[in-house]
Design a protein around this motif. Structure first.
Motif, PDB file in Angstrom:
ATOM      1  N   ALA A  52      23.095 -10.476  -2.446  1.00  0.00           N
ATOM      2  CA  ALA A  52      22.318  -9.750  -1.444  1.00  0.00           C
ATOM      3  C   ALA A  52      22.819  -8.315  -1.300  1.00  0.00           C
ATOM      4  O   ALA A  52      23.940  -7.983  -1.687  1.00  0.00           O
ATOM      5  N   HIS A  53      21.973  -7.472  -0.724  1.00  0.00           N
ATOM      6  CA  HIS A  53      22.333  -6.108  -0.322  1.00  0.00           C
ATOM      7  C   HIS A  53      22.880  -5.298  -1.488  1.00  0.00           C
ATOM      8  O   HIS A  53      23.960  -4.720  -1.436  1.00  0.00           O
ATOM      9  N   LYS A  54      22.102  -5.257  -2.549  1.00  0.00           N
ATOM     10  CA  LYS A  54      22.427  -4.477  -3.758  1.00  0.00           C
ATOM     11  C   LYS A  54      22.534  -2.998  -3.407  1.00  0.00           C
ATOM     12  O   LYS A  54      21.673  -2.464  -2.702  1.00  0.00           O
ATOM     13  N   GLN A  55      23.563  -2.345  -3.908  1.00  0.00           N
ATOM     14  CA  GLN A  55      23.776  -0.934  -3.556  1.00  0.00           C
ATOM     15  C   GLN A  55      24.470  -0.184  -4.700  1.00  0.00           C
ATOM     16  O   GLN A  55      25.451  -0.686  -5.256  1.00  0.00           O
ATOM     17  N   PRO A  56      23.998   1.021  -5.016  1.00  0.00           N
ATOM     18  CA  PRO A  56      24.696   1.837  -6.038  1.00  0.00           C
ATOM     19  C   PRO A  56      25.965   2.449  -5.434  1.00  0.00           C
ATOM     20  O   PRO A  56      26.066   3.648  -5.224  1.00  0.00           O
ATOM     21  N   TYR A  57      26.912   1.583  -5.149  1.00  0.00           N
ATOM     22  CA  TYR A  57      28.038   1.898  -4.261  1.00  0.00           C
ATOM     23  C   TYR A  57      29.038   2.863  -4.901  1.00  0.00           C
ATOM     24  O   TYR A  57      29.715   3.599  -4.210  1.00  0.00           O
ATOM     25  N   MET A  58      29.163   2.815  -6.233  1.00  0.00           N
ATOM     26  CA  MET A  58      30.153   3.652  -6.916  1.00  0.00           C
ATOM     27  C   MET A  58      29.445   4.507  -7.957  1.00  0.00           C
ATOM     28  O   MET A  58      28.609   3.998  -8.696  1.00  0.00           O
TER      29      MET A  58
ATOM     30  N   ALA B 196      27.153  -2.788  -6.145  1.00  0.00           N
ATOM     31  CA  ALA B 196      27.822  -3.799  -5.319  1.00  0.00           C
ATOM     32  C   ALA B 196      26.787  -4.760  -4.743  1.00  0.00           C
ATOM     33  O   ALA B 196      25.671  -4.360  -4.401  1.00  0.00           O
ATOM     34  N   PHE B 197      27.187  -6.031  -4.647  1.00  0.00           N
ATOM     35  CA  PHE B 197      26.358  -7.074  -4.023  1.00  0.00           C
ATOM     36  C   PHE B 197      27.228  -7.870  -3.065  1.00  0.00           C
ATOM     37  O   PHE B 197      28.418  -8.044  -3.315  1.00  0.00           O
ATOM     38  N   ARG B 198      26.623  -8.399  -2.021  1.00  0.00           N
ATOM     39  CA  ARG B 198      27.315  -9.390  -1.205  1.00  0.00           C
ATOM     40  C   ARG B 198      26.980 -10.774  -1.753  1.00  0.00           C
ATOM     41  O   ARG B 198      25.811 -11.073  -2.005  1.00  0.00           O
ATOM     42  N   ILE B 199      28.030 -11.587  -1.948  1.00  0.00           N
ATOM     43  CA  ILE B 199      27.815 -12.955  -2.421  1.00  0.00           C
ATOM     44  C   ILE B 199      27.537 -13.824  -1.198  1.00  0.00           C
ATOM     45  O   ILE B 199      28.373 -13.945  -0.304  1.00  0.00           O
ATOM     46  N   GLU B 200      26.346 -14.400  -1.142  1.00  0.00           N
ATOM     47  CA  GLU B 200      25.967 -15.254  -0.014  1.00  0.00           C
ATOM     48  C   GLU B 200      26.601 -16.639  -0.185  1.00  0.00           C
ATOM     49  O   GLU B 200      26.998 -17.009  -1.291  1.00  0.00           O
ATOM     50  N   PRO B 201      26.696 -17.419   0.889  1.00  0.00           N
ATOM     51  CA  PRO B 201      27.324 -18.739   0.776  1.00  0.00           C
ATOM     52  C   PRO B 201      26.697 -19.618  -0.312  1.00  0.00           C
ATOM     53  O   PRO B 201      27.396 -20.407  -0.944  1.00  0.00           O
TER      54      PRO B 201
ATOM     55  N   GLY C 211      34.159 -11.856  -1.892  1.00  0.00           N
ATOM     56  CA  GLY C 211      32.950 -11.720  -1.091  1.00  0.00           C
ATOM     57  C   GLY C 211      31.981 -10.695  -1.666  1.00  0.00           C
ATOM     58  O   GLY C 211      30.807 -10.673  -1.312  1.00  0.00           O
TER      59      GLY C 211
END
Lengths: 316, 566
Positions: free
Chosen positions: A200-206, A190-195, A176
């Motif tokens: 979506a929702h790109k973030q410099p998560y790490m 990090a990105f959320r994989i849409e259906p 996901g």
């Protein structure tokens, strides 16, 4: 026990459990170190694995083809003539999907017939992942782009633009979340994989640890290098994200917190990528230019070609 | 336990272990109840894709014509519950009714998370990203994004002065409160942090260093911490709160730390919350602390540091080296060669930074005397000592050798440049005349103060070259970023290095850091990662007296692997 209950209690009742800590002691055996697994190459990369415990890799500068290390540790030539590959994964259909950086092609390889099919030309493919839905995402480092190629429709389009040096790429075990390392910056994104496969929702998560950059003048806080050359990535069955960097293998827990740095062996030229292989996917393999090393770990990898997996895995 | 007790010097100590909500956190008859209204924040601009709940508490006494105070809570759902650890609406109702607290609005915000796009996909939890990141992002989200909307929706007017606005949270929510006020002191004037994660979850270990070197901000800070709080990969919570507290004290902040003996739980912070809330909005009081003069013991040298009859003496020669790695510098160094040295056998090596301080035969350390004695007794191997001064730019070396002008850059900097200087310039120069072992097991390094952290840095960068470290009163502080080591140690595969640390409880407390706590952080980190280390904590100050007196012990411990046991 009571204490633990109370502690989790005030988070749980508020709808949030504290994130699971994932220290190095959950990964490393006290007496295991890096073992040399292959040598005599020039530029190894594109590590990947299969369900039988085999480890596969490429030597970008070799004219031979792809190589395989069987679980017992023996190196064999795998697919002759499949050269110039910088990143590859098995797809859910059993084919190998690969970035042929040298010829600027995205290709698929049928391992049964050893036939290569060109999927896209004039691209700058570096590394890739393939999801169970047939979405192939590959990094095009010089274009600062992550590109999606839909294996079902053959359509290709940019999925993200703007990471300064998109390089390594991996999936959460449930497929996901997509994560991309930045070779020229300090984050893994990090990105959320849409259906429909869009990101979506790109973030410099790490945020990766970087080498110091000492300055003669004293500053309030010390300066660090702008990047640690974040390269190949992989996940394990617990949802940890691993990235090869110039400081070694760095890993993050599923909530994006850096949890450990495992330096490579002394004297290597660098680490281009990392993956898990072996009968129980318990060996961490690293590609180090002319050499390949592996280390037995307490964790185990995840094979994206086997489809989405819930994590952390249930205890047997 | 002695080391932990040190923490208590800077705070008051509550001994009761059974923390529970008091009468102020229970409904009392005749007290009017404020309103609690829940909302969802699902179109977040600061953290795209996140969803979260929030609550606003509006006191019964609130009158829009009179600006109220504001308190914002992280992990808001836990604070707003009437059967929770803190029960803020009940506490506020009671205290406001009794006029012990100004009319105060509460805003309770949960951390966000990005829900999975499809069933079975885990959400991307955003709590650590929002709370543990050292930046203004979270404060701006509260101040610019959520508060204006909530205020408008409920017709809420708050006082303009930051002193009338506080922010409160537990654990990562605790450091988030400090981060928010630190970056937006124009909005928040009060910080209440319970069991705050001033550790390296996402870089939050920097605050003691930042506080000491940044201009003082107009903040009032209350820290609550428990002696049994966490010690994990991210850091050591009690030591980290002690460091924040010591930094606030050093900088003259209006602050208070309340120590308890609980672990990582919201109970103690909740139990004291009525008093904390009153204090955070009360008028500042004058502090009058009298510091007791420390009693410094005498550190006596043992016979191993005195010349003994019939012990052969090594020879010391003096040299000068110009460096390419530290361009334009020159430095003096001395080489001690033991009487037992034989050119056909590689000798062990020990490099001393600020070498001049270790050579004086009537000084605090007397290294050559100790080497002669221990090598003679077979308690350490045949070891060539290299005593190197820091580099200096200019014609003449300074009279005071500690003042060499490239010292801080060489010793306090992180990174491998000093290690490269040793391995590529100094050791090869000595190796031209003497047969030096190049095995890590045979190479040790020592220094004091900045030379101490320098010795550790060399082994950290090149454990393949140096495997033994003796740090005296090491400056694991923020002279040039050395406070990072405990955080790095906890999250780096253990290195094959033995470390002997000596520190003093009355060591320095200055703009760079707090030396005793910095050394305690090092020791706690080495212990957490099972390093092979030894710590000697004395009552000394910033000098070589204690470290020198125990040099024979340190050498015996470091070189034990080279000594045949009888």
């Amino acid at each position: 026990m009571m204490k633990r209950f109370l502690l989790t209690g005030w988070f749980a009742l508020a709808g949030m459990l504290p994130a699971q800590d994932m220290p190095l002691s959950q990964i490393l055996f006290p007496d295991e170190g890096w073992q040399l697994a292959a040598f005599g190459h020039e530029f190894t990369d594109a590590p990947t694995a299969d369900a039988d415990g085999n480890f596969y890799y490429s030597d970008l500068r070799s004219e031979q083809g792809l190589y395989k290390i069987i679980p017992q540790g023996k190196v064999v030539l795998y697919l002759k003539g499949m050269t110039g590959i910088s990143g590859m994964k098995f797809g859910p259909d059993g084919k190998i999907y690969a970035c042929r950086a040298r010829t600027r092609e995205l290709v698929s390889i049928d391992p049964e017939s050893n036939k290569m099919t060109v999927l896209a030309k004039d691209v700058y493919p570096n590394d890739l992942v393939v999801t169970h839905k047939g979405y192939l995402y590959f990094t095009e480092t010089p274009k600062k782009q992550v590109t999606i190629y839909n294996l079902k429709t053959g359509k290709m389009k940019p999925a993200d633009v703007g990471i300064t040096g998109p390089n390594g790429i991996c999936l959460s075990p449930d497929q996901g979340t997509l994560v991309v390392s930045d070779f020229r910056g300090k984050h893994c994104w990090a990105f959320r994989i849409e259906p429909d496969g869009t990101l979506a929702h790109k973030q410099p998560y790490m945020t990766m640890r970087r080498k110091p950059a000492p300055t003669e003048e004293r500053t309030i806080l010390p300066a660090f290098q702008p990047s640690c050359r974040g390269d190949g990535m992989i996940t394990d069955a617990y949802g940890r994200y691993y990235v090869a960097t110039e400081l070694g293998i760095q890993y993050f827990d599923p909530t994006g917190r850096i949890s450990g740095v495992i330096p490579g062996p002394i004297g290597i030229k660098g680490i281009t990528s990392v993956t898990f292989a072996g009968r129980n996917l318990e060996y961490m393999y690293i590609t180090c230019f002319d050499k390949i090393y592996r280390m037995k770990t307490k964790t185990r990898g995840v094979l994206y070609q086997n489809g989405p997996q819930a994590y952390p895995p249930k205890k047997k | 336990m002695r080391t932990i007790l040190f923490l208590l010097l800077n705070g008051s100590f509550l001994a009761a272990a059974n923390y529970r909500p008091g009468p102020d956190a229970q409904r009392q008859e005749g007290v009017p109840q404020g309103k609690v209204i829940q909302g969802d924040w699902n179109d977040c601009k600061a953290f795209p894709g996140t969803t979260r709940s929030y609550w606003v508490y509006i006191p019964a006494q609130y009158n829009p014509k009179q600006p109220a105070n504001l308190m914002v809570f992280q992990d808001g759902g836990g604070f707003v519950r009437e059967n929770g650890h803190t029960r803020v609406p009940i506490v506020f109702d009671n205290l406001i009714h009794r006029k012990e607290l100004p009319v105060t609005i509460g805003l309770f915000v949960n951390p966000g998370s990005v829900p999975g796009a499809e069933p079975g996909n885990q959400p991307r939890r955003n709590r650590a990203f929002e709370y543990d990141t050292v930046s203004a992002d979270y404060a701006n989200f509260i101040i610019e994004e959520i508060w204006p909307v909530v205020a408008k929706q409920h017709n809420l007017v708050i006082a303009k002065e930051p002193a009338a606005r506080a922010i409160c949270g537990n654990s990562s929510g605790g450091i988030a409160t400090f981060t928010a006020a630190w970056h937006r002191p124009d909005f928040f004037g009060g910080v209440i942090s319970h069991i705050g994660s001033f550790t390296n979850i996402r870089g939050g270990y920097v605050y003691p260093a930042l506080i000491r070197k940044s201009e003082k901000k107009n903040l009032r800070v209350l820290l609550q911490e428990g002696l049994k709080d966490l010690d994990n990969l991210h850091g050591h919570w009690p030591l980290s709160n002690a460091e924040v507290s010591a930094a606030l004290r050093f900088k003259g902040y209006d602050y208070k730390i309340v120590w308890g003996d609980d672990g990582h739980s919201g109970r103690h912070g909740g139990a004291i919350f009525p008093n904390s809330a009153k204090w955070i909005f009360s008028a500042p009081e004058a502090k009058n602390e009298i510091e007791a003069k420390p009693k410094i013991p005498e550190f006596k040298l043992t016979a191993d540091s005195e010349r003994q009859p019939d012990v052969p003496r090594g020879k010391v020669t003096q040299h000068i080296l110009e460096s390419d790695i530290f361009k334009g510098t020159r430095r003096e160094y001395s080489v001690y060669v033991p009487a037992q040295y034989r050119a056909d056998r590689p000798a062990c090596v020990m490099v001393f930074q600020d070498g001049h301080a270790y050579l004086k035969e009537d000084g605090d350390v007397r290294t050559t005397v100790v080497f002669d004695n221990l090598i003679h007794k077979g308690e350490m191997p045949v070891t060539i000592g290299i005593f190197v001064n820091p580099g200096h730019r200019g014609e003449a070396f300074p009279e005071n050798r500690w003042r060499a002008n490239n010292r801080s850059f060489e010793y306090d900097s992180l990174g491998d440049q000093y290690a490269r200087f040793l391995l590529e310039e100094l050791l090869p120069a000595v190796g031209e005349k003497y047969n030096l072992s190049d095995k890590a097991a045979d190479c040790a390094i020592c220094g004091a103060s900045s030379g101490g952290i320098c010795a550790f840095t060399v082994a950290w960068e090149r454990p393949d070259a140096f495997s033994k470290v003796y740090s005296m009163i090491g400056s694991f502080t923020n002279i040039r970023g050395g406070h990072v080591y405990p955080s790095w140690i906890r999250k780096t595969a253990r290195k094959p290095v033995k470390v002997f640390l000596q520190a003093g409880r009355h060591d320095l407390d200055n703009a760079h850091g707090h030396w005793p706590l910095a050394n305690e952080q090092m020791v706690a980190a080495l212990r957490f990662m099972n390093w092979d280390y030894k710590f000697v904590y004395g009552d000394g100050q910033h000098n070589l007296k204690h470290g020198g007196a125990i040099l024979p012990d340190a050498l015996r411990w470091l070189w034990a692997d080279h000594v045949k046991k009888n």
